[in-house]
Design an enzyme around this catalytic site. Sequence first.
Site, PDB file in Angstrom:
ATOM      1  N   GLU B  60       0.829  -1.266   0.006  1.00  0.00           N
ATOM      2  CA  GLU B  60      -0.026   0.058  -0.002  1.00  0.00           C
ATOM      3  C   GLU B  60       0.919   1.289  -0.083  1.00  0.00           C
ATOM      4  O   GLU B  60       0.393   2.186  -0.550  1.00  0.00           O
ATOM      5  CB  GLU B  60      -0.984   0.143   1.027  1.00  0.00           C
ATOM      6  CG  GLU B  60      -2.071  -0.904   0.906  1.00  0.00           C
ATOM      7  CD  GLU B  60      -2.010  -2.313   1.418  1.00  0.00           C
ATOM      8  OE1 GLU B  60      -0.645  -2.677   1.487  1.00  0.00           O
ATOM      9  OE2 GLU B  60      -2.959  -3.082   0.949  1.00  0.00           O
ATOM     10  N   HIS B 129     -11.479  -3.402  10.092  1.00  0.00           N
ATOM     11  CA  HIS B 129     -12.123  -3.257   8.570  1.00  0.00           C
ATOM     12  C   HIS B 129     -13.224  -2.438   8.459  1.00  0.00           C
ATOM     13  O   HIS B 129     -14.241  -2.275   7.701  1.00  0.00           O
ATOM     14  CB  HIS B 129     -12.398  -4.583   8.007  1.00  0.00           C
ATOM     15  CG  HIS B 129     -11.310  -5.442   7.675  1.00  0.00           C
ATOM     16  ND1 HIS B 129     -10.158  -5.946   8.187  1.00  0.00           N
ATOM     17  CD2 HIS B 129     -11.355  -6.103   6.527  1.00  0.00           C
ATOM     18  CE1 HIS B 129      -9.435  -6.635   7.456  1.00  0.00           C
ATOM     19  NE2 HIS B 129     -10.217  -6.894   6.363  1.00  0.00           N
TER      20      HIS B 129
HETATM   21  C1  LIG Z   1      -2.607  -4.579   4.067  1.00  0.00           C
HETATM   22  C2  LIG Z   1      -3.834  -5.164   3.479  1.00  0.00           C
HETATM   23  N1  LIG Z   1      -3.835  -5.139   2.250  1.00  0.00           N
HETATM   24  C3  LIG Z   1      -4.758  -5.921   1.678  1.00  0.00           C
HETATM   25  C4  LIG Z   1      -5.866  -6.797   2.656  1.00  0.00           C
HETATM   26  C5  LIG Z   1      -6.749  -7.672   1.783  1.00  0.00           C
HETATM   27  N2  LIG Z   1      -6.485  -8.794   2.191  1.00  0.00           N
HETATM   28  C6  LIG Z   1      -7.041  -9.907   2.829  1.00  0.00           C
HETATM   29  S1  LIG Z   1      -6.113 -11.173   2.512  1.00  0.00           S
HETATM   30  C7  LIG Z   1      -5.112 -10.974   1.416  1.00  0.00           C
HETATM   31  C8  LIG Z   1      -4.438 -11.855   0.769  1.00  0.00           C
HETATM   32  C9  LIG Z   1      -3.267 -12.375   1.355  1.00  0.00           C
HETATM   33  O1  LIG Z   1      -2.741 -13.303   0.613  1.00  0.00           O
HETATM   34  P1  LIG Z   1      -1.780 -14.407   1.248  1.00  0.00           P
HETATM   35  O2  LIG Z   1      -0.946 -13.557   2.113  1.00  0.00           O
HETATM   36  O3  LIG Z   1      -0.999 -15.143   0.089  1.00  0.00           O
HETATM   37  O4  LIG Z   1      -2.450 -15.362   2.125  1.00  0.00           O
HETATM   38  P2  LIG Z   1      -3.766 -16.269   1.743  1.00  0.00           P
HETATM   39  O5  LIG Z   1      -5.051 -15.562   1.852  1.00  0.00           O
HETATM   40  O6  LIG Z   1      -3.625 -16.835   0.439  1.00  0.00           O
HETATM   41  O7  LIG Z   1      -3.658 -17.455   2.895  1.00  0.00           O
HETATM   42  C10 LIG Z   1      -5.566  -9.684   0.791  1.00  0.00           C
HETATM   43  C11 LIG Z   1      -4.802  -8.802   0.196  1.00  0.00           C
HETATM   44  C12 LIG Z   1      -5.629  -6.892   3.819  1.00  0.00           C
HETATM   45  N3  LIG Z   1      -5.969  -7.529   4.541  1.00  0.00           N
HETATM   46  N4  LIG Z   1      -4.361  -6.108   4.360  1.00  0.00           N
END
Ligand SMILES: Cc1ncc(C[n+]2csc(CCOP(=O)(O)OP(=O)(O)O)c2C)c(N)n1
Lengths: 351, 351, 328, 328
Positions: B60, B129
């Site tokens: 971000e 959130h």
């Molecule tokens: C700083 C931030 N940006 C965006 C999000 C939205 N978000 C929630 S879960 C996620 C995916 C994260 O992917 P990963 O770390 O690979 O974990 P996975 O969901 O695959 O287990 C995102 C981008 C967030 N929660 N926090």
Amino acid sequence: MSQTTFAQAINAALSEAMRLDPGVICYGLGVPDPKGVFGTTLGLQEKFGPERLFDMPTAENAMTGIGIGAALYGLRPVITHQRLDFALLSMDQLVNNAAKWHFMFGGQRSVPLTVRMILGRGWGQGPTHSQNLQAWFAHVPGLKVVMPASAEDAKGLLLSAIFDPDPVIFLEHRWLHNMKGEVPAGDYRLPLGKAKTVREGKDITVVSMSYMTVEAIHAADYLAAQGIHCDLIDLRSIRPIDWPTIEASVCRTGRLLVLDTGNLTGSVSGEVVARIAERCWDALICAPQRLAMPDFPEATSPALTEHYHVRAEHVAGRIGTMLGRPVDTAPLAGQRSHPHDVPGDWFAGPF
Amino acid sequence: MSQTTFAQAINAALSEAMRLDPGVICYGLGVPDPKGVFGTTLGLQEKFGPERLFDMPTAENAMTGIGIGAALYGLRPVITHQRLDFALLSMDQLVNNAAKWHFMFGGQRSVPLTVRMILGRGWGQGPTHSQNLQAWFAHVPGLKVVMPASAEDAKGLLLSAIFDPDPVIFLEHRWLHNMKGEVPAGDYRLPLGKAKTVREGKDITVVSMSYMTVEAIHAADYLAAQGIHCDLIDLRSIRPIDWPTIEASVCRTGRLLVLDTGNLTGSVSGEVVARIAERCWDALICAPQRLAMPDFPEATSPALTEHYHVRAEHVAGRIGTMLGRPVDTAPLAGQRSHPHDVPGDWFAGPF
Amino acid sequence: MNPNTAKALLNQMKRIRFVEAEIARRYPEGKMRCPTHLSVGQEGVAAAAGLALRQDDKAVSGHRAHAHYLGKGGNLKAMLAEIYGKATGCCQGKGGSMHLIDESVGFMGSTAIVGGTVPVGVGLAYGMKLKGSSQVSCIFHGDAVLETGAFFESANFAALKQLPVLFLCENNLYSVYSPLQVRQAPGRDIASLVAGLGITVDRGDGNDAVSAYEKISKALAEIRAGGGPRFLEFSTYRWLEHCGPNFDNDIGYRTEAEYLAWKAKDPVERLQAALLADATMNADDVARMDADIKQEVDAAFADAEAAPWPAPETAYTDLYANPWAGAA
Amino acid sequence: MNPNTAKALLNQMKRIRFVEAEIARRYPEGKMRCPTHLSVGQEGVAAAAGLALRQDDKAVSGHRAHAHYLGKGGNLKAMLAEIYGKATGCCQGKGGSMHLIDESVGFMGSTAIVGGTVPVGVGLAYGMKLKGSSQVSCIFHGDAVLETGAFFESANFAALKQLPVLFLCENNLYSVYSPLQVRQAPGRDIASLVAGLGITVDRGDGNDAVSAYEKISKALAEIRAGGGPRFLEFSTYRWLEHCGPNFDNDIGYRTEAEYLAWKAKDPVERLQAALLADATMNADDVARMDADIKQEVDAAFADAEAAPWPAPETAYTDLYANPWAGAA
Ligand SMILES: Cc1ncc(C[n+]2csc(CCOP(=O)(O)OP(=O)(O)O)c2C)c(N)n1
Ligand SMILES: Cc1ncc(C[n+]2csc(CCOP(=O)(O)OP(=O)(O)O)c2C)c(N)n1
Ligand SMILES: [Mg+2]
Ligand SMILES: [Mg+2]
């Protein structure tokens, strides 16, 4: 008791806290360096070792999260940012984690973290080395925020902040570092959340914070000599604000002027005016007023800062207007012997 | 004109902007994914290609700085954060760079950046959130901030934001995405900085923003049936605030109630009350008041959000109290057919 | 591998699978009213880590934390009650699925901001090092965390101070609906990148719980021996949609074929087949294991459903440990 | 190397040296009232990059940017006037030493937050790529930037999108008074770390301006050929204190011996000696070069001192490009 500077008072508070509790650790960029954050951390690494007082990579966000983790482990970390402006990189950790941990995990563990941020001003600090964002922190449920204006308060509030179980933002104004005052020795603590009435008077309530309190004292003393008596309240704590003290004062004086070191719109001064307008409506006999920085960043050139800040003469002038008693403020400005962009003759740059 | 949802209006605005100016680019996490940020970006990558509308790594802070650089190069980037809370990671770029660039470089180049942030609420969005930090952005010199409450305003303000030369924070409330309204076709723009009087009345000025305007409309219409007439002003723009419109209204009504989607202390509502108390003192006939979120994060359990938010019945009740005319608010609450933690029956999770 | 360890691994994976499947089944009832990220398909690493870690080791995690919490020994009833928003939840209803905590077993918290607990885990390790503890701080995280500045800043500090941190990366190829190739440079290899920070790394198959257990155990031993942080990347795959109870291979961001290929590597099936093959277990053992799990999980759901709601006024408690008059 | 290029390099280094030395000499007069970070000793990379870059290439930098600005062709008078806080300054007095800009030569801005312009530079490159330009975006930064999350997030994006970015790292071993070993893990190598992100890297001697020029030119050619981002790390050393006009080897964070060893590698002396040795220049040429520089710089200082102050009310202008009534 002895005369010490605000910076020495902070140093003494840190030293005392580290002596009292082996869980107190201090870190941040330059904390153990030869300048020791304007003298506030000098000598502490020698006393307490490099594991408890240490330097950091340029990583403001992680350093805050690391402090949270260390706090969860039972330590009492004190983080230092040489300018508040750098801490903007750490808002996620501060607001999403530190401020919310105790609440969002149902009260299971608190985050006894203290975050020192230094507020720059003058000598060309410019747009990104002089921000006063206390309004941000004061808006965040879960944070506590203090802004000492004297050496004594700096020591008392810092010790309380460190030993408080909740995250505390400790905002220290660069222009206060060299100001002297009587500071009690040893483990001296002041309760968070209590304002201090630094001048008593019946004509108007003046609410102030941090360095603005210095200007306000000049103004109040000058006005006192002319028969205008201010109830000058130094907030000391920005979250929580000591509403009972302010309300009681306004009920006595009927007038309110709030001073702020931050930009006017959305400032803490607005919250104070709003709350008092809501709650002390019947006591107020004239419109509450504010004096704060204009809604512009502080520019770098001394030619552009000369009239930018609120100083004692503006405070005195506004009070006169509010009382319908015009005040000659020229002598107040005339009292200052040093250039407008430094806190005193001791300051000659570079930062 | 046709009935479209708030989300479709945003989609239409983005599409129109990208059509009008090849320099408009849109990106952010998930922007081109199958859900298209609650439908707001669906179909745009197909229309404008993957170079102008693209996904982002979870980064971000950099994504904001990249937007600034792209803007300096002459593009008009539109960044999207699926929740405002994630944007806390980008405060340094937003405040130290985007907000200050035009000023600190002496007016040489502005940053035509638009940052969409979605405000979460309900269905267990929980502490990280659901934050409404408009007070932060409104406090920053150099930013502009808008909070549309209707589909029409969403389109008109987003197009203006994108084509404005300055950085604009566009705060869109998740609970508005499915609300329908008449939305003009094509390049429809509304000036930034202008409030909208959505109900006219002589008894009290109600100032509101974003989703709170929906609740306020319910309250105002309910009160109107009982002979209480509100001048309901939807701010639309949080920085700048349209002071002339508010002041003129308060001069007519003598009463002010400000509603805010953020936590009370340090909220935008405080700034409105403070400014009006300062400026319209003589017009006010009772204490100005505020209704905002409590000074706690939004918890996750539906049992803990049921009484947390300010709803139409609270607004109506408070207005009655301010007018000294007690109002039976039970029917207002009774009008709602869906659970309190969703914007409507269409919403069944998971986010 | 010790047969009891192997059985414990299988048991934990099955337990997690069963809990998650049951959440998925019941989610449409609309009683679990919070964003919920399930770990079906990703049980291997969570079970292996939970078993390899000591109870007094600490762990933190992110949005997809049910498996990590359960693996580490977290209280199942408290977790389900939390997802149902009940007073008996591990956060008393304040946190929901994305905020799990059970300090009694060292699970220090999971949070919803991607990367947000990485520095927290490193800070826990700083405390361990300062106090001379032999504990390890385990940071569970996904592949997207390798895009966050928070990770790099934190990992650098962990390496600089040689802290007892185990970074456990579950690379499931996706961040929400975004595949790795739209987020990380072509040819970039997560583990090598981290090695460049000065951290010893290893890779493994997250669907092979036994080898994951061995790799994690080895890393933990090295960390405890003072070897500084370790980073382990395990490949794995999430079967269900990113958030919520459904399958979503139809919406277009990944193919049914890809999903099926990964499903064929099911870590639960794989270990079960191996244990049956080498006669560590027989069909009856498996049936008993399944039945025991079902019983435990059904009881926990019943408990959660029956549990009381938190009192409305507790929405305004616990903001501060040391509140002032007027704040709670 | 082409003798004219070599002479231009020497000239630019001398010019930067002279400007910085003169600022240091005059700073105690108290007329330059802003934090000022000098580049004495670090002229090599700035001069080389400035010469290697096209004028329409863009550059951004950080707090220690005088050399980069001048190297890129930035207006000397406007820079000095800015440091003096005058109306004729490149930011009309709003920015000071830490905020330099001269868009006419592609110097897009330097700022005071460490790492703050890294994503900005990457964003410029995104614009270039989108518009199909052959420009390059050059990001000048110090060794401390390799500790910031902003760098990693930005570099990942640059690699992901194969953007025309040249990361130019001047590793001068220190961040303020903090040596590398208190900030980065033992054995960590900056360039290898960046290579792990999927970026082609190289290292060089920042005190050898000729080889720096060659390495930078090669990298630029590769970038323009569509090769994606490049990262170059140059070793160098700052002679004066971190901020301000003085020497500070006495205060204890580094040794006089270390300073002397680096001073012996003076990039200006080195190139001058080489050009004299191979007769590209003679003593007269050098004297003329020095005199010309002195004349230019003295005139610029005189200009800056004589320039008018900005009008006080301009403290409240230029906040918005499109202000509303009441804001400027
Ligand atoms: C700083 C931030 N940006 C965006 C999000 C939205 N978000 C929630 S879960 C996620 C995916 C994260 O992917 P990963 O770390 O690979 O974990 P996975 O969901 O695959 O287990 C995102 C981008 C967030 N929660 N926090
Ligand atoms: C985010 C941030 N943290 C801290 C500082 C204080 N600071 C100013 S210059 C500097 C040193 C940076 O070192 P490096 O990048 O190596 O550049 P050098 O000064 O050696 O040229 C620091 C830490 C800052 N300006 N910004
Ligand atoms: Mg993933
Ligand atoms: Mg350096």
